[in-house]
Design a protein around this motif. Sequence first.
Motif, PDB file in Angstrom:
ATOM      1  N   LEU A 107       0.880  -1.169   0.000  1.00 41.97           N
ATOM      2  CA  LEU A 107       0.000   0.000   0.000  1.00 41.97           C
ATOM      3  C   LEU A 107       0.920   1.222   0.000  1.00 41.97           C
ATOM      4  O   LEU A 107       1.795   1.328   0.867  1.00 41.97           O
ATOM      5  N   LEU A 108       0.740   2.113  -0.967  1.00 43.96           N
ATOM      6  CA  LEU A 108       1.721   3.188  -1.183  1.00 43.96           C
ATOM      7  C   LEU A 108       1.060   4.561  -1.166  1.00 43.96           C
ATOM      8  O   LEU A 108       0.035   4.768  -1.834  1.00 43.96           O
ATOM      9  N   TYR A 109       1.651   5.463  -0.406  1.00 46.70           N
ATOM     10  CA  TYR A 109       1.121   6.825  -0.260  1.00 46.70           C
ATOM     11  C   TYR A 109       2.285   7.788  -0.450  1.00 46.70           C
ATOM     12  O   TYR A 109       3.204   7.835   0.368  1.00 46.70           O
ATOM     13  N   TRP A 163      15.038   3.509  -9.394  1.00 45.92           N
ATOM     14  CA  TRP A 163      14.898   2.518 -10.470  1.00 45.92           C
ATOM     15  C   TRP A 163      15.166   1.126  -9.928  1.00 45.92           C
ATOM     16  O   TRP A 163      16.150   0.907  -9.232  1.00 45.92           O
ATOM     17  N   HIS A 164      14.290   0.205 -10.258  1.00 46.49           N
ATOM     18  CA  HIS A 164      14.525  -1.186  -9.847  1.00 46.49           C
ATOM     19  C   HIS A 164      13.753  -2.157 -10.719  1.00 46.49           C
ATOM     20  O   HIS A 164      12.767  -1.801 -11.359  1.00 46.49           O
ATOM     21  N   GLN A 165      14.253  -3.391 -10.715  1.00 48.59           N
ATOM     22  CA  GLN A 165      13.544  -4.539 -11.281  1.00 48.59           C
ATOM     23  C   GLN A 165      13.041  -5.326 -10.076  1.00 48.59           C
ATOM     24  O   GLN A 165      13.834  -5.700  -9.205  1.00 48.59           O
ATOM     25  N   ASP A 166      11.760  -5.579  -9.997  1.00 48.53           N
ATOM     26  CA  ASP A 166      11.221  -6.258  -8.812  1.00 48.53           C
ATOM     27  C   ASP A 166      11.934  -7.590  -8.567  1.00 48.53           C
ATOM     28  O   ASP A 166      12.152  -7.985  -7.417  1.00 48.53           O
ATOM     29  N   TYR A 167      12.299  -8.274  -9.645  1.00 46.09           N
ATOM     30  CA  TYR A 167      12.914  -9.607  -9.496  1.00 46.09           C
ATOM     31  C   TYR A 167      14.252  -9.542  -8.755  1.00 46.09           C
ATOM     32  O   TYR A 167      14.682 -10.532  -8.156  1.00 46.09           O
ATOM     33  N   ALA A 203       0.516  -5.701 -10.451  1.00 44.91           N
ATOM     34  CA  ALA A 203      -0.660  -4.901 -10.844  1.00 44.91           C
ATOM     35  C   ALA A 203      -0.698  -3.700  -9.912  1.00 44.91           C
ATOM     36  O   ALA A 203      -0.805  -3.870  -8.692  1.00 44.91           O
ATOM     37  N   TRP A 204      -0.553  -2.514 -10.469  1.00 46.00           N
ATOM     38  CA  TRP A 204      -0.470  -1.279  -9.664  1.00 46.00           C
ATOM     39  C   TRP A 204      -1.777  -0.515  -9.864  1.00 46.00           C
ATOM     40  O   TRP A 204      -2.056  -0.036 -10.967  1.00 46.00           O
ATOM     41  N   VAL A 205      -2.566  -0.424  -8.800  1.00 50.80           N
ATOM     42  CA  VAL A 205      -3.910   0.155  -8.904  1.00 50.80           C
ATOM     43  C   VAL A 205      -3.873   1.618  -8.462  1.00 50.80           C
ATOM     44  O   VAL A 205      -3.519   1.917  -7.303  1.00 50.80           O
ATOM     45  N   ASP A 223      17.532  -0.238  -6.712  1.00 51.26           N
ATOM     46  CA  ASP A 223      17.505   0.276  -5.344  1.00 51.26           C
ATOM     47  C   ASP A 223      16.202   1.038  -5.143  1.00 51.26           C
ATOM     48  O   ASP A 223      16.066   2.192  -5.564  1.00 51.26           O
ATOM     49  N   PHE A 224      15.236   0.393  -4.493  1.00 49.43           N
ATOM     50  CA  PHE A 224      13.903   0.983  -4.293  1.00 49.43           C
ATOM     51  C   PHE A 224      13.999   2.323  -3.567  1.00 49.43           C
ATOM     52  O   PHE A 224      13.261   3.254  -3.863  1.00 49.43           O
ATOM     53  N   HIS A 225      14.930   2.421  -2.602  1.00 47.50           N
ATOM     54  CA  HIS A 225      14.963   3.610  -1.740  1.00 47.50           C
ATOM     55  C   HIS A 225      15.872   4.715  -2.263  1.00 47.50           C
ATOM     56  O   HIS A 225      15.941   5.792  -1.657  1.00 47.50           O
ATOM     57  N   PHE A 280       0.195  -2.969 -15.339  1.00 44.48           N
ATOM     58  CA  PHE A 280       0.798  -4.287 -15.090  1.00 44.48           C
ATOM     59  C   PHE A 280       2.246  -4.208 -15.562  1.00 44.48           C
ATOM     60  O   PHE A 280       2.494  -3.747 -16.680  1.00 44.48           O
ATOM     61  N   HIS A 281       3.191  -4.632 -14.725  1.00 46.14           N
ATOM     62  CA  HIS A 281       4.572  -4.678 -15.220  1.00 46.14           C
ATOM     63  C   HIS A 281       5.248  -6.001 -14.872  1.00 46.14           C
ATOM     64  O   HIS A 281       5.000  -6.600 -13.826  1.00 46.14           O
ATOM     65  N   HIS A 282       6.079  -6.429 -15.797  1.00 44.14           N
ATOM     66  CA  HIS A 282       6.862  -7.670 -15.712  1.00 44.14           C
ATOM     67  C   HIS A 282       7.864  -7.542 -14.561  1.00 44.14           C
ATOM     68  O   HIS A 282       8.332  -6.439 -14.268  1.00 44.14           O
ATOM     69  N   PHE A 328      12.281  -2.379 -15.570  1.00 45.10           N
ATOM     70  CA  PHE A 328      12.739  -1.293 -14.700  1.00 45.10           C
ATOM     71  C   PHE A 328      11.634  -0.263 -14.541  1.00 45.10           C
ATOM     72  O   PHE A 328      10.999   0.149 -15.520  1.00 45.10           O
ATOM     73  N   HIS A 329      11.438   0.174 -13.289  1.00 44.86           N
ATOM     74  CA  HIS A 329      10.454   1.221 -13.008  1.00 44.86           C
ATOM     75  C   HIS A 329      10.894   1.990 -11.769  1.00 44.86           C
ATOM     76  O   HIS A 329      11.741   1.513 -10.995  1.00 44.86           O
ATOM     77  N   GLY A 330      10.300   3.163 -11.602  1.00 46.89           N
ATOM     78  CA  GLY A 330      10.598   4.012 -10.452  1.00 46.89           C
ATOM     79  C   GLY A 330       9.631   5.177 -10.504  1.00 46.89           C
ATOM     80  O   GLY A 330       8.730   5.219 -11.356  1.00 46.89           O
ATOM     81  N   SER A 331       9.805   6.137  -9.590  1.00 48.97           N
ATOM     82  CA  SER A 331       8.922   7.313  -9.651  1.00 48.97           C
ATOM     83  C   SER A 331       9.597   8.499  -8.989  1.00 48.97           C
ATOM     84  O   SER A 331      10.413   8.346  -8.083  1.00 48.97           O
ATOM     85  N   GLY A 332       9.229   9.691  -9.478  1.00 53.85           N
ATOM     86  CA  GLY A 332       9.830  10.938  -8.996  1.00 53.85           C
ATOM     87  C   GLY A 332       8.944  11.631  -7.974  1.00 53.85           C
ATOM     88  O   GLY A 332       7.996  11.040  -7.450  1.00 53.85           O
ATOM     89  N   PRO A 347      -2.062  13.884  -2.087  1.00 57.47           N
ATOM     90  CA  PRO A 347      -1.286  12.637  -2.098  1.00 57.47           C
ATOM     91  C   PRO A 347      -1.519  11.819  -3.361  1.00 57.47           C
ATOM     92  O   PRO A 347      -2.560  11.937  -3.996  1.00 57.47           O
ATOM     93  N   ARG A 348      -0.538  10.987  -3.706  1.00 56.73           N
ATOM     94  CA  ARG A 348      -0.685   9.974  -4.772  1.00 56.73           C
ATOM     95  C   ARG A 348      -0.814   8.630  -4.074  1.00 56.73           C
ATOM     96  O   ARG A 348       0.098   8.193  -3.392  1.00 56.73           O
ATOM     97  N   ARG A 349      -1.986   7.989  -4.224  1.00 57.76           N
ATOM     98  CA  ARG A 349      -2.276   6.767  -3.449  1.00 57.76           C
ATOM     99  C   ARG A 349      -2.476   5.565  -4.375  1.00 57.76           C
ATOM    100  O   ARG A 349      -3.077   5.703  -5.448  1.00 57.76           O
ATOM    101  N   LEU A 390      -2.319   0.831  -4.603  1.00 56.47           N
ATOM    102  CA  LEU A 390      -1.945  -0.493  -4.087  1.00 56.47           C
ATOM    103  C   LEU A 390      -1.180  -1.222  -5.176  1.00 56.47           C
ATOM    104  O   LEU A 390      -1.683  -1.358  -6.304  1.00 56.47           O
ATOM    105  N   ALA A 391       0.031  -1.655  -4.861  1.00 55.69           N
ATOM    106  CA  ALA A 391       0.789  -2.520  -5.780  1.00 55.69           C
ATOM    107  C   ALA A 391       0.525  -3.961  -5.350  1.00 55.69           C
ATOM    108  O   ALA A 391       0.833  -4.343  -4.214  1.00 55.69           O
ATOM    109  N   ILE A 392      -0.084  -4.732  -6.252  1.00 50.77           N
ATOM    110  CA  ILE A 392      -0.377  -6.135  -5.950  1.00 50.77           C
ATOM    111  C   ILE A 392       0.638  -6.983  -6.717  1.00 50.77           C
ATOM    112  O   ILE A 392       0.641  -6.998  -7.956  1.00 50.77           O
TER     113      ILE A 392
HETATM  114  O1  AKG Z   1       4.683   3.360  -6.564  1.00 50.18           O
HETATM  115  C1  AKG Z   1       5.804   3.494  -7.060  1.00 50.18           C
HETATM  116  O2  AKG Z   1       6.223   4.580  -7.407  1.00 50.18           O
HETATM  117  C2  AKG Z   1       6.666   2.274  -7.259  1.00 50.18           C
HETATM  118  C3  AKG Z   1       5.941   1.006  -6.980  1.00 50.18           C
HETATM  119  C4  AKG Z   1       6.725  -0.205  -7.318  1.00 50.18           C
HETATM  120  O3  AKG Z   1       7.916  -0.221  -7.281  1.00 50.18           O
HETATM  121  C5  AKG Z   1       6.020  -1.418  -7.705  1.00 50.18           C
HETATM  122  O4  AKG Z   1       4.775  -1.414  -7.751  1.00 50.18           O
HETATM  123  O5  AKG Z   1       6.668  -2.441  -8.008  1.00 50.18           O
END
Ligand code: AKG
Length: 272
Positions: free
Chosen positions: A105-107, A122-126, A140-142, A170-172, A205-207, A211-215, A222-224, A226-228
């Motif tokens: 759950l992301l806020y 930037w990170h690859q979940d795997y 699945a990012w809702v 590196d997520f953080h 939906f991402h594999h 690679f993904h990340g956010s600024g 707020p930007r709210r 749920l990443a499932i």
């Molecule tokens: O919410 C974000 O900016 C990143 C979320 C994320 O890394 C993910 O859903 O795998």
Amino acid sequence: MHTSNLLSKDDFEFYQENGYWISPKLISDEQLEQLRLSMDSVFNGEYTTGRAPWSNWSGGPGLRQANNSHWADDTIRQLATNPQIGEIAATLLAANSVRVWHDQLLYKPGDPASQASANVGWHQDYFFWQCAAEPTLITAWVAFDDVTLDNGCMQAVPGSHKWGLCNVSDFHEQDLQKQDEALRKSDGRTFAPVPLNMKAGQVSFHHALTFHGSGPNVTAAPRRSLAIHLMSENTRYKSGTASEDNIAVILAKPNEGELFAGDCFPVAYERG
Ligand SMILES: O=C(O)CCC(=O)C(=O)O
């Protein structure tokens, strides 16, 4: 390819090529309103199920995050196991069933004090899931709110799921530019991300290798979301990796080669 009314052949091919795909609106405005209230409760430490999430944000500026929030709230659990989302994930994974690996759950706050510390590097979940023998997982990012670059929408690097596992996740990390330089040095590649702009109720939906990340969120609101994180029924434990501290390993205590299954990982979808 398995077929689904929720995903056309073109959509499937887009995902195969790019490593991500954005759905039409799947979650109604009424559900979204309830989900935002549930999110507030979880971050206030009020758990309608009586059970705390695996981990919960504990104050301070920056990104708020609760892992396995579906333990704490039935509305969130319904979303985490939403069969439409599950069916799309199963189709993209070419699987017959999918289970929840875990959720986040992301806020991302809109207040100026948090803007410097709420990026997602930037990170690859795997990278964090190497305890799974193969990247048979998808996220699945809702979106609970409309998301654009202004409020720090997720950004994905098209095609990066074909790069294999790189070393810079590196997520953080807050300095996404610094990671770009590291990637160029280590893998001879650069990030060329696209923003995953969405309306509230859409799902990206991402594999597991995309690679993904956010600024930063430079708006007042707020930007709210749920990443499932979902896995196919073929997801097996591989021991001895850097991900022995993964929540799935701690919960399931699997033996080498064993399928991740059982109550720790609720079923989101089963074909037929
Ligand atoms: O919410 C974000 O900016 C990143 C979320 C994320 O890394 C993910 O859903 O795998």
